[in-house]
Scaffold this motif. Structure first.
Motif, short mmCIF file in Angstrom:
data_model
loop_
_atom_site.label_atom_id
_atom_site.label_comp_id
_atom_site.label_asym_id
_atom_site.label_seq_id
_atom_site.Cartn_x
_atom_site.Cartn_y
_atom_site.Cartn_z
N SER A 121 -63.00 4.12 -44.76
CA SER A 121 -62.23 4.37 -45.98
C SER A 121 -61.46 3.13 -46.48
O SER A 121 -61.40 2.86 -47.60
N TRP A 122 -61.01 2.54 -45.56
CA TRP A 122 -60.12 1.15 -45.67
C TRP A 122 -60.93 0.06 -46.45
O TRP A 122 -60.78 -0.62 -47.26
N ILE A 123 -62.15 0.07 -46.01
CA ILE A 123 -63.20 -1.03 -46.41
C ILE A 123 -63.82 -0.59 -47.83
O ILE A 123 -63.95 -1.57 -48.63
N CYS A 136 -59.85 8.02 -50.51
CA CYS A 136 -58.53 7.56 -50.93
C CYS A 136 -57.56 9.01 -50.14
O CYS A 136 -56.61 8.39 -49.51
N ASN A 165 -54.80 3.85 -46.10
CA ASN A 165 -55.65 3.68 -44.95
C ASN A 165 -55.16 2.56 -43.96
O ASN A 165 -55.40 2.54 -42.81
N SER A 166 -54.34 1.57 -44.51
CA SER A 166 -53.79 0.81 -43.55
C SER A 166 -52.63 1.23 -42.59
O SER A 166 -52.56 0.91 -41.47
N ALA A 212 -57.87 1.96 -55.22
CA ALA A 212 -57.62 0.78 -54.33
C ALA A 212 -56.10 0.81 -54.06
O ALA A 212 -55.82 0.35 -52.86
N SER A 218 -62.23 1.37 -49.87
CA SER A 218 -60.97 1.07 -50.82
C SER A 218 -60.91 -0.40 -51.05
O SER A 218 -60.52 -0.92 -52.28
N MET A 219 -61.40 -1.39 -50.39
CA MET A 219 -60.92 -2.82 -50.75
C MET A 219 -62.06 -3.24 -51.81
O MET A 219 -61.89 -4.28 -52.52
N THR A 220 -63.31 -2.52 -51.88
CA THR A 220 -64.06 -2.87 -52.94
C THR A 220 -63.94 -2.16 -54.42
O THR A 220 -64.35 -2.91 -55.36
N ILE A 222 -55.92 1.52 -49.87
CA ILE A 222 -55.49 0.50 -49.08
C ILE A 222 -54.40 0.64 -48.34
O ILE A 222 -54.16 0.29 -47.21
#
Length: 324
Positions: free
Chosen positions: A69-71, A290, A42-43, A35, A73-75, A39
């Motif tokens: 990948s960003w979404i 990641c 990827n941001s 995470a 990582s958000m989970t 996050i």
């Protein structure tokens, strides 16, 4: 996705009077680490691809790929919290459905985008005249909208079947219930649940793994035969980026499909193999989400140059504002 598949074994792993086992603790650490890095990293990549770089067909493809990948990582913080609580789900039914739907959405969208990238490379190399005429960022964007729509359609079963199952000692599991019934022991319900689950498994395996694997393999084999050594060297950087994406995806998601298949035989699977598979899926899926974007920095010189200049400019601007 890793924790999703682990729920098939939840009773054997955690509900026989055992404390938090090592697999859950290690998984939680991996989730939280993913995470943080996923996050943040990827941001930066989304910002660079979407704002700092000129919009091209390639940036459209990879923006959508990094967005997956960003979404994903958000989970991870929610999954990490559940793993830390020995798979107890304390986030409610809505979050149960949303989190696993987003994970499924990322899986389908990733494989669809990688398949489209392979087809795009195939057309660009074998049909360059057609590509120059019709290969535009606008058409690539429209295709990405269709990809995300199709990914959501195939992820809809998570919204329908994902639910909560309550155990003793006030423990709750976020798990797929294919039967729409709280009765887990009736032979008729178990048979219906198995049939629906088997049907959806084959759809996922066919749509999200086998067919894309065949298309991607065909495209790159055809490209390899078409391109000579000189022309290959001129586009080797982009080829490396694509190959890293493809390899990382299959390394990340192959264990998930294998574990889903293995879960049909969970009664005869040794406990050690179950925990080893759990950790393998967790680590592979998180590494895929990641670390894959980080490879782009070391492979794509153009991306690396633009990212470096953008970060330096942002830092210099902040210091300038503070001084002024």
């Amino acid at each position: 996705m890793a924790l999703h598949n682990r729920t098939y074994y939840s009773k054997n792993l955690t509900y026989e009077g055992e404390d938090k086992n090592l697999a859950n603790l290690v998984s939680s650490v991996v989730f939280f680490f993913t995470a943080f890095i996923g996050i943040l990293g990827n941001s930066v990549f989304l910002w660079t691809l979407g704002i700092k770089m000129k919009k091209t067909v390639n940036t459209v493809w990879f923006f959508s790929l990094v967005l997956c990948s960003w979404i994903f990582s958000m989970t991870m913080p929610i999954l990490g919290g559940a793993a830390l609580l020995d798979l107890h789900w304390s986030f409610g039914l809505v979050m149960c459905k949303v989190v696993y739907t987003l994970m499924s959405l990322c899986m389908y969208a990733s494989v669809f985008i990688l398949t489209i990238i392979s087809l795009d490379r195939y057309i660009l190399v074998l049909h360059p005249v057609w590509a120059r005429r019709y290969r535009t960022p606008r058409r690539a964007t429209i295709i990405c909208y269709f990809i995300w729509s199709a990914a959501f359609m195939f992820s809809a079963p998570c919204l329908v079947f994902q639910g909560l199952r309550h155990y003793e000692k006030n423990k709750t599991i976020c798990i797929i219930n294919y039967s729409f019934s709280d009765d887990w022991k009736t032979p008729e319900v178990r048979t219906r649940r198995t049939k629906i689950r088997l049907y959806l498994f084959f759809i996922k395996f066919l749509i999200a793994f086998l067919l894309p694997f065949m298309v991607i393999t065909f495209c790159y084999v055809s490209i390899a035969f078409k391109m000579n050594v000189r022309s290959l060297s001129r586009s080797s950087k982009l080829i490396k980026v694509i190959m890293v994406s493809v390899v990382s995806f299959f390394v990340g998601w192959t264990p998930v499909h294998l574990f889903s298949c293995l879960s049909f035989f969970r009664g005869s699977v040794p406990q050690v193999l179950v925990q080893a598979s759990t950790l393998a899926i967790t680590i592979a899926s998180c590494v895929n989400a990641c670390f894959t974007p980080i490879f782009y920095i070391f492979i794509g010189d153009n991306f690396k140059t633009i990212l470096t200049k953008s970060l330096l400019y942002m830092i210099e601007s902040n210091f300038h504002e503070e001084i002024g």
